[in-house]
Write a protein that holds these residues in place. Structure first.
Motif, mmCIF file in Angstrom:
data_model
loop_
_atom_site.group_PDB
_atom_site.id
_atom_site.type_symbol
_atom_site.label_atom_id
_atom_site.label_comp_id
_atom_site.label_asym_id
_atom_site.label_seq_id
_atom_site.Cartn_x
_atom_site.Cartn_y
_atom_site.Cartn_z
ATOM 1 N N LEU A 42 0.958 -60.299 74.819
ATOM 2 C CA LEU A 42 -0.146 -59.680 74.080
ATOM 3 C C LEU A 42 0.044 -59.649 72.566
ATOM 4 O O LEU A 42 -0.893 -59.982 71.832
ATOM 5 C CB LEU A 42 -0.423 -58.286 74.637
ATOM 6 N N PRO A 43 1.213 -59.256 72.020
ATOM 7 C CA PRO A 43 1.332 -59.293 70.553
ATOM 8 C C PRO A 43 1.152 -60.689 69.971
ATOM 9 O O PRO A 43 0.511 -60.861 68.937
ATOM 10 C CB PRO A 43 2.747 -58.770 70.285
ATOM 11 N N LEU A 44 1.684 -61.678 70.649
ATOM 12 C CA LEU A 44 1.560 -63.046 70.144
ATOM 13 C C LEU A 44 0.142 -63.581 70.324
ATOM 14 O O LEU A 44 -0.323 -64.382 69.506
ATOM 15 C CB LEU A 44 2.574 -63.955 70.829
ATOM 16 N N VAL A 45 -0.550 -63.147 71.362
ATOM 17 C CA VAL A 45 -1.955 -63.533 71.534
ATOM 18 C C VAL A 45 -2.770 -63.035 70.348
ATOM 19 O O VAL A 45 -3.555 -63.783 69.744
ATOM 20 C CB VAL A 45 -2.529 -62.974 72.858
ATOM 21 N N ILE A 46 -2.578 -61.782 69.986
ATOM 22 C CA ILE A 46 -3.323 -61.196 68.872
ATOM 23 C C ILE A 46 -2.983 -61.917 67.565
ATOM 24 O O ILE A 46 -3.870 -62.277 66.797
ATOM 25 C CB ILE A 46 -3.025 -59.689 68.771
ATOM 26 N N TYR A 47 -1.699 -62.135 67.325
ATOM 27 C CA TYR A 47 -1.277 -62.772 66.078
ATOM 28 C C TYR A 47 -1.779 -64.214 65.983
ATOM 29 O O TYR A 47 -2.277 -64.636 64.939
ATOM 30 C CB TYR A 47 0.248 -62.718 65.967
ATOM 31 N N VAL A 177 -7.105 -60.222 81.548
ATOM 32 C CA VAL A 177 -7.835 -58.949 81.435
ATOM 33 C C VAL A 177 -7.279 -58.110 80.305
ATOM 34 O O VAL A 177 -8.030 -57.552 79.482
ATOM 35 C CB VAL A 177 -7.788 -58.190 82.788
ATOM 36 N N PHE A 178 -5.949 -57.982 80.216
ATOM 37 C CA PHE A 178 -5.347 -57.176 79.145
ATOM 38 C C PHE A 178 -5.652 -57.764 77.775
ATOM 39 O O PHE A 178 -5.916 -57.026 76.823
ATOM 40 C CB PHE A 178 -3.840 -57.061 79.336
ATOM 41 N N ALA A 179 -5.627 -59.092 77.667
ATOM 42 C CA ALA A 179 -5.921 -59.724 76.376
ATOM 43 C C ALA A 179 -7.381 -59.512 75.989
ATOM 44 O O ALA A 179 -7.689 -59.311 74.807
ATOM 45 C CB ALA A 179 -5.584 -61.210 76.436
ATOM 46 N N ASN A 180 -8.266 -59.548 76.954
ATOM 47 C CA ASN A 180 -9.677 -59.296 76.642
ATOM 48 C C ASN A 180 -9.922 -57.852 76.250
ATOM 49 O O ASN A 180 -10.792 -57.581 75.417
ATOM 50 C CB ASN A 180 -10.574 -59.669 77.833
#
Length: 182
Positions: A42-47, A177-180
């Motif tokens: 998740l942190p890397l997805v956002i970044y 789901v968590f990333a969305n």
């Protein structure tokens, strides 16, 4: 604030979050590894979604080196694959791919991780798929039902392998789901 400074600061923050999770896992004697595939991308997805693949790759390399320094071997495998999942998912989000593509790619990557961990690295991680199949067969036999001869062993070995693959599918769905949500 300068855009480059902000990008660098956010990347350092993502590395720090990743390192914090790895240290907490180490303090709990590796008991949190099962949640790595859900949480660590998740942190890397956002970044990556915010700053692009090139900046995300720099952050991913930093996180991978951090993982090599402070985690156990099994945590290292999980975290490096979680970094790859986060990097790919973030770039696909940045390019505005459809949800079907996002979830398919995530499921494929998590299935590869699960197969790699449960079948390829089984001896290193202490997992024996044949013992798991034997346990399933014994549990089935304890209920009073029997499968004829060699069919029972093959059937329960197939169930054990399919459970590993389906776990990867479920992990891919949960990461999506968590990333969305984020």
């Amino acid at each position: 604030m300068n855009r480059q400074v902000r990008k660098l600061t956010e990347g350092a923050m993502m590395c720090a979050l990743f390192g914090l999770v790895l240290l907490i896992n180490r303090q709990f004697a590796g008991m949190l590894e099962i949640f790595f595939v859900y949480v660590l991308p998740l942190p890397l997805v956002i970044y990556t979604a915010k700053h692009g693949f090139k900046s995300g790759a720099v952050c991913a390399v930093s996180i991978s080196f951090l993982s090599l320094m402070i985690s156990t071997f099994s945590s290292m495998v999980y975290s490096i694959v979680a970094v790859m999942i986060g990097l790919v998912y973030g770039e696909l989000c940045r390019r505005r791919f459809s949800n079907g593509v996002l979830i398919s790619v995530t499921m494929i990557l998590t299935m590869i991780l699960e197969v790699m961990c449960c079948i390829v690295f089984a001896g290193v991680f202490g997992y024996d798929i044949f013992a798991d199949a034997q346990f399933l067969m014994d549990t089935f036999a304890a209920s009073g039902m029997q499968l004829p001869g060699d069919l029972g062993v093959k059937f329960f070995l197939l169930i054990a392998v399919l459970s590993v693959i389906l776990t990867g599918v479920l992990e891919g769905i949960l990461v999506h789901v968590f990333a969305n949500v984020l």
